[in-house]
Design an enzyme around this catalytic site. Structure first.
Site, mmCIF file in Angstrom:
data_model
loop_
_atom_site.group_PDB
_atom_site.id
_atom_site.type_symbol
_atom_site.label_atom_id
_atom_site.label_comp_id
_atom_site.label_asym_id
_atom_site.label_seq_id
_atom_site.Cartn_x
_atom_site.Cartn_y
_atom_site.Cartn_z
ATOM 1 N N PHE A 59 -9.434 -0.476 7.235
ATOM 2 C CA PHE A 59 -9.874 0.914 7.069
ATOM 3 C C PHE A 59 -8.690 1.794 6.658
ATOM 4 O O PHE A 59 -8.824 3.008 6.560
ATOM 5 C CB PHE A 59 -10.517 1.441 8.348
ATOM 6 N N LYS A 60 -7.541 1.185 6.461
ATOM 7 C CA LYS A 60 -6.332 1.933 6.073
ATOM 8 C C LYS A 60 -6.294 3.272 6.830
ATOM 9 O O LYS A 60 -6.282 4.358 6.248
ATOM 10 C CB LYS A 60 -6.262 2.144 4.571
ATOM 11 N N VAL A 61 -6.266 3.133 8.122
ATOM 12 C CA VAL A 61 -6.393 4.281 9.024
ATOM 13 C C VAL A 61 -5.260 5.277 8.745
ATOM 14 O O VAL A 61 -4.096 4.894 8.632
ATOM 15 C CB VAL A 61 -6.331 3.786 10.490
ATOM 16 N N ASP A 63 -4.800 9.013 10.130
ATOM 17 C CA ASP A 63 -5.155 10.283 10.769
ATOM 18 C C ASP A 63 -4.125 10.628 11.846
ATOM 19 O O ASP A 63 -3.091 9.959 11.987
ATOM 20 C CB ASP A 63 -6.582 10.162 11.346
ATOM 21 N N THR A 67 -7.027 10.458 16.735
ATOM 22 C CA THR A 67 -8.136 9.916 15.931
ATOM 23 C C THR A 67 -7.866 8.457 15.576
ATOM 24 O O THR A 67 -8.779 7.617 15.609
ATOM 25 C CB THR A 67 -8.340 10.776 14.666
ATOM 26 N N PRO A 168 -1.985 -8.255 -1.419
ATOM 27 C CA PRO A 168 -3.127 -8.288 -2.341
ATOM 28 C C PRO A 168 -2.674 -8.065 -3.780
ATOM 29 O O PRO A 168 -1.591 -7.529 -4.020
ATOM 30 C CB PRO A 168 -3.968 -7.094 -1.865
ATOM 31 N N GLY A 171 -5.099 -12.442 -9.011
ATOM 32 C CA GLY A 171 -6.404 -12.652 -9.653
ATOM 33 C C GLY A 171 -6.840 -11.423 -10.408
ATOM 34 O O GLY A 171 -6.230 -11.065 -11.425
ATOM 35 N N GLN A 173 -6.416 -8.328 -10.211
ATOM 36 C CA GLN A 173 -5.416 -7.284 -10.512
ATOM 37 C C GLN A 173 -4.226 -7.838 -11.304
ATOM 38 O O GLN A 173 -3.267 -7.117 -11.572
ATOM 39 C CB GLN A 173 -4.927 -6.617 -9.224
ATOM 40 N N ALA A 177 -0.498 -16.113 -8.254
ATOM 41 C CA ALA A 177 -0.434 -16.793 -6.948
ATOM 42 C C ALA A 177 0.837 -17.638 -6.843
ATOM 43 O O ALA A 177 1.502 -17.655 -5.807
ATOM 44 C CB ALA A 177 -1.664 -17.673 -6.764
HETATM 45 O O1 O7E Z 1 -8.443 -7.230 -6.241
HETATM 46 P P1 O7E Z 1 -9.217 -8.086 -5.308
HETATM 47 O O2 O7E Z 1 -10.687 -8.119 -5.601
HETATM 48 O O3 O7E Z 1 -8.624 -9.467 -5.157
HETATM 49 O O4 O7E Z 1 -9.163 -7.423 -3.851
HETATM 50 C C1 O7E Z 1 -7.986 -7.005 -3.269
HETATM 51 C C2 O7E Z 1 -8.275 -6.482 -1.889
HETATM 52 O O5 O7E Z 1 -7.063 -6.012 -1.322
HETATM 53 C C3 O7E Z 1 -9.251 -5.324 -1.823
HETATM 54 O O6 O7E Z 1 -9.947 -5.418 -0.577
HETATM 55 C C4 O7E Z 1 -8.358 -4.103 -1.833
HETATM 56 O O7 O7E Z 1 -8.962 -2.998 -1.171
HETATM 57 C C5 O7E Z 1 -7.170 -4.612 -1.047
HETATM 58 N N1 O7E Z 1 -5.868 -3.983 -1.346
HETATM 59 C C6 O7E Z 1 -5.385 -3.950 -2.615
HETATM 60 O O8 O7E Z 1 -5.990 -4.463 -3.563
HETATM 61 N N2 O7E Z 1 -4.193 -3.326 -2.861
HETATM 62 C C7 O7E Z 1 -3.437 -2.772 -1.887
HETATM 63 O O9 O7E Z 1 -2.371 -2.267 -2.159
HETATM 64 C C8 O7E Z 1 -3.895 -2.852 -0.564
HETATM 65 C C9 O7E Z 1 -5.092 -3.512 -0.308
HETATM 66 C C10 O7E Z 1 -5.416 -3.788 1.028
HETATM 67 O O10 O7E Z 1 -6.131 -4.680 1.404
HETATM 68 O O11 O7E Z 1 -4.774 -3.083 1.944
HETATM 69 C C11 O7E Z 1 -4.844 -3.468 3.225
HETATM 70 C C12 O7E Z 1 -4.580 -4.935 3.374
#
Ligand code: O7E
Length: 211
Positions: A59-61, A63, A67, A168, A171, A173, A177
Site C-alpha cells: 500500500f506504499k503507506v 501518512d 495513520t 521491481p 519484464g 518495465q 532479470a
Molecule cells: O511491472 P510489473 O507488472 O512487473 O509490476 C511491478 C510491480 O512492482 C507492480 O506491482 C508495481 O506497483 C510495483 N512497483 C514498481 O513497479 N516500481 C516501484 O518502484 C515500486 C513497486 C513496488 O512494488 O513497490 C513496493 C514493492
C-alpha cells in the site's frame, strides 16, 4: 539465491486465486496492493494464505505516524506477513510501520527509488540514498529499489549492507532479470507472469535466479 516475488495486480479474487494456484510452486512470495484489494476486498489475503507463501501488502503507506500505525495494524490482522511503506514521510512515520510489523512478527520494507522514469523527478540520486539510510536507522527489514537501474541498486546496497533489496521493473518495465538478480534479494515480477498465456511457464522461466 534470489527470490521471486509475484506482483499479483489482477482485479478479482478468482483471477488472483487462479494465477496463484498455477504459479505457487515457482515463486517465493506474493505481493498484492490496491488493484486487487480494491477489486476484491482485504479478505483476499486470507484466501491467498492457503499457498503458504509470505504475503506482502503493497500500500506504499505514506501518512502521519498514527495513520500509518492504524493501516499497518489492519494489514497484519488481515494475515499479511509484510508491509511496504514510503520513506519520504520521515522517520516517525516509517518507525510506526516498522514497530507494528515487528510486534506482529512481520517485516517492513521502505521504498527508496522507484522503477519508472518519472521517479527521477523527485526520488533520484541523493534523495534515494537518504531514504535508504533512513530505512537502516528505523530498523526496517529492507528497501525497494529499481531493477530498471542496476547501477542505482549497487549504490543503495552500499548504504544498507545486508538488509534485503526487493526490486521491481523486470519484464514489462524493461529491466533484465540476468543483470539485476545477482544484486538483489527478491525480484518482483507482475505482468510478464500474470498476463502470460501460461503463467506457470512464465514464472518457471525465472527459476534460474532461485538457484
Ligand atoms: O511491472 P510489473 O507488472 O512487473 O509490476 C511491478 C510491480 O512492482 C507492480 O506491482 C508495481 O506497483 C510495483 N512497483 C514498481 O513497479 N516500481 C516501484 O518502484 C515500486 C513497486 C513496488 O512494488 O513497490 C513496493 C514493492
Amino acid at each position: 539465491m534470489t527470490e521471486l516475488m509475484l506482483a499479483l495486480d489482477v482485479l478479482t479474487r478468482a483471477e488472483a486465486m487462479d494465477i496463484a494456484e498455477k504459479t505457487h510452486p515457482y515463486i517465493d512470495a506474493i505481493k498484492i496492493g490496491y488493484p486487487l484489494v480494491l477489486g476484491s476486498g482485504l479478505s483476499v489475503a486470507r484466501d491467498l494464505s492457503e499457498f503458504d507463501l509470505p504475503l506482502i501488502a503493497d500500500f506504499k503507506v505514506a501518512d502521519i505516524p498514527n495513520t500509518n500505525r492504524l493501516i499497518a495494524e489492519h494489514v497484519f490482522e488481515a494475515g499479511f506477513s509484510g508491509i511496504i511503506t514510503q520513506g519520504f514521510t520521515g522517520r516517525d512515520s516509517v518507525s510506526a510501520c516498522v514497530d507494528v510489523a515487528h510486534s506482529a512478527g512481520g517485516k517492513c520494507y521502505v521504498v527508496t527509488e522507484m522503477s519508472h522514469p518519472g521517479a527521477l523527478d523527485f526520488m533520484g540520486e541523493g534523495i534515494a540514498e537518504r531514504l535508504a539510510a533512513l530505512a537502516v536507522e528505523c530498523n526496517a527489514d529492507g528497501i525497494i529499489a529499481p531493477a530498471t537501474r542496476p547501477e542505482r541498486v549497487k549504490a543503495l546496497r552500499e548504504i544498507i549492507g545486508k538488509k534485503k533489496i526487493l526490486s521491481p521493473g523486470v519484464g514489462a518495465q524493461g529491466g533484465s532479470a540476468e543483470e539485476i538478480a545477482p544484486l538483489i534479494d527478491s525480484m518482483i515480477v507482475g505482468r510478464s507472469i500474470y498476463n502470460s498465456e501460461d503463467p506457470a511457464k512464465a514464472a518457471q522461466s525465472y527459476s534460474f535466479i532461485r538457484n
